[in-house]
Design an enzyme around this catalytic site. Structure first.
Site, short mmCIF file in Angstrom:
data_model
loop_
_atom_site.label_atom_id
_atom_site.label_comp_id
_atom_site.label_asym_id
_atom_site.label_seq_id
_atom_site.Cartn_x
_atom_site.Cartn_y
_atom_site.Cartn_z
N ASP A 127 0.85 -1.19 0.00
CA ASP A 127 0.00 0.00 0.00
C ASP A 127 0.90 1.25 0.00
O ASP A 127 1.84 1.33 0.79
CB ASP A 127 -0.90 0.01 1.23
CG ASP A 127 -1.90 1.16 1.20
OD1 ASP A 127 -2.97 0.99 0.60
OD2 ASP A 127 -1.60 2.22 1.79
N ILE A 128 0.62 2.19 -0.90
CA ILE A 128 1.38 3.44 -0.93
C ILE A 128 0.94 4.29 0.25
O ILE A 128 -0.24 4.60 0.41
CB ILE A 128 1.18 4.19 -2.25
CG1 ILE A 128 1.62 3.33 -3.44
CG2 ILE A 128 1.95 5.51 -2.26
CD1 ILE A 128 1.36 3.97 -4.79
N ASN A 140 -2.38 12.76 -3.61
CA ASN A 140 -3.33 13.21 -4.63
C ASN A 140 -3.86 14.60 -4.33
O ASN A 140 -3.99 15.45 -5.22
CB ASN A 140 -4.49 12.22 -4.73
CG ASN A 140 -4.31 11.20 -5.84
OD1 ASN A 140 -3.50 11.40 -6.75
ND2 ASN A 140 -5.04 10.11 -5.75
N ASP A 150 -1.57 9.50 -10.75
CA ASP A 150 -1.48 8.42 -11.73
C ASP A 150 -0.03 8.13 -12.11
O ASP A 150 0.37 6.97 -12.26
CB ASP A 150 -2.28 8.78 -12.99
CG ASP A 150 -3.78 8.70 -12.76
OD1 ASP A 150 -4.20 8.16 -11.71
OD2 ASP A 150 -4.53 9.18 -13.63
N GLU A 206 -4.49 2.38 -4.56
CA GLU A 206 -3.04 2.43 -4.38
C GLU A 206 -2.49 1.13 -3.79
O GLU A 206 -1.37 1.09 -3.28
CB GLU A 206 -2.66 3.60 -3.47
CG GLU A 206 -3.11 3.49 -2.04
CD GLU A 206 -4.50 4.04 -1.78
OE1 GLU A 206 -4.78 4.41 -0.62
OE2 GLU A 206 -5.31 4.10 -2.73
#
Length: 311
Positions: free
Chosen positions: A172-173, A180, A189, A216
């Site tokens: 997971d980012i 964002n 993106d 993500e």
């Protein structure tokens, strides 16, 4: 450079193989077999793009070979063109019913043979492209969730036969929503695409699968990899992502984009569902995020959920 398509020519008369090879060898890679039994072995080894199959052969005839090819998972979509001296509608109907896509009579006409082979090779190429698009995430180029789930089912069943290891990694980012919000969705993106590329560099074995799970989150399926091997891959994923040095001023753990990772490993057994690997990896990812993110947590589990290991 695009590799040439592979044509398997099957005929018990060597002279027929030589004639068809001479017609096609300028444009295609040619392999051959002189019996039905040999054809099945060669097909499983080379995975041809098209089969030119004689109908009347001693032992296993062409009809039976075709039916067996269509039952093989890796060969079912390979087009089969029957080549035969039988020039009657009943033989043609029987061949098409067995799974053949076309029918040419011998002696073959070079122009007709080249045209039909070229047409079916092109149709297969287009079908393969569509099939690949159906299992590919458009943004990242990794496998999509559908392909991930299919692969996990197939690999757990395959490895359960030998009781081999399977490991799953969930990634997971960290603080991606803040990323964002700060830089906008186009930048988000690009970040996803860059992290996906880093993931692909870390997960490089032919049997491994890297997929975008959603948003993500990413998942890696590592057949035959034990916990220590999977942990090494997870650490390499972290190193690859860190090396991107994507600025993330809103992160509370680093000035650049980082990832949290959960690892789950187990011996495959017939009484274990594929969802167990995902559930355990997801739990370890949760622990990694709860610990402050930018970390790796992992577990070795079995059907009774025993043997917790954390890193």
């Amino acid at each position: 450079m695009t590799s040439r398509a592979v044509i398997l020519i099957v005929d018990d008369e060597v002279s027929n193989i030589e004639i068809m090879s001479a017609v096609l060898e300028e444009d295609y890679e040619i392999c051959f077999a002189t019996s039905g039994e040999e054809a099945l072995k060669v097909a499983q080894t080379v995975l041809p793009d098209l089969v030119l199959l004689d109908v009347l052969m001693p032992g296993i005839d062409g009809y039976d070979v075709c039916r067996r090819l269509k039952k093989e998972h890796l060969l079912a979509d390979v087009p089969v063109i029957f080549t035969t001296g039988l020039n009657d509608h009943e033989a043609e109907i029987r061949g098409l019913s067995a799974g053949a896509i076309d029918y040419v009579t011998k002696p073959v006409q070079p122009v007709i043979l080249r045209a039909r082979v070229a047409n079916h090779i092109e149709l297969k190429r287009l079908r393969d492209q569509l099939a690949q698009l159906a299992v590919t995430d458009a943004l990242t180029g990794l496998s999509n969730r559908r392909h991930l789930e299919q692969t996990l089912v197939q690999e757990t069943a395959r490895l359960a036969v030998t009781g081999d290891w399977l490991s799953v990694i969930m990634i997971d980012i960290d603080f991606f929503k803040l990323f964002n919000d700060t830089f906008g969705h186009p930048a988000g993106d690009r970040c996803l695409a860059m992290v996906a590329a880093a993931l692909a560099r870390a997960v490089h074995l032919a049997t491994d699968l890297a997929a975008r799970y959603g948003g993500e989150e990413f998942v890696c399926v590592l057949p035959g990899r034990d916990y220590n091997g999977a942990l090494g891959v997870a650490q390499e994923i972290q190193r690859q992502v860190h090396s991107l040095a994507i600025p993330h001023p809103q992160s509370t753990v680093s000035s650049c984009v980082t990832v949290s990772i959960g690892v789950a490993s187990a011996y495959c057994r017939t009484d274990m569902a594929p969802s167990q690997w995902m559930a355990h990896a997801d739990r370890q990812l949760y622990l990694s995020k709860r610990s402050g993110r930018n970390d790796i947590f992992g577990t070795v589990f079995n059907a009774q959920d025993a043997g917790l290991i954390s890193q």
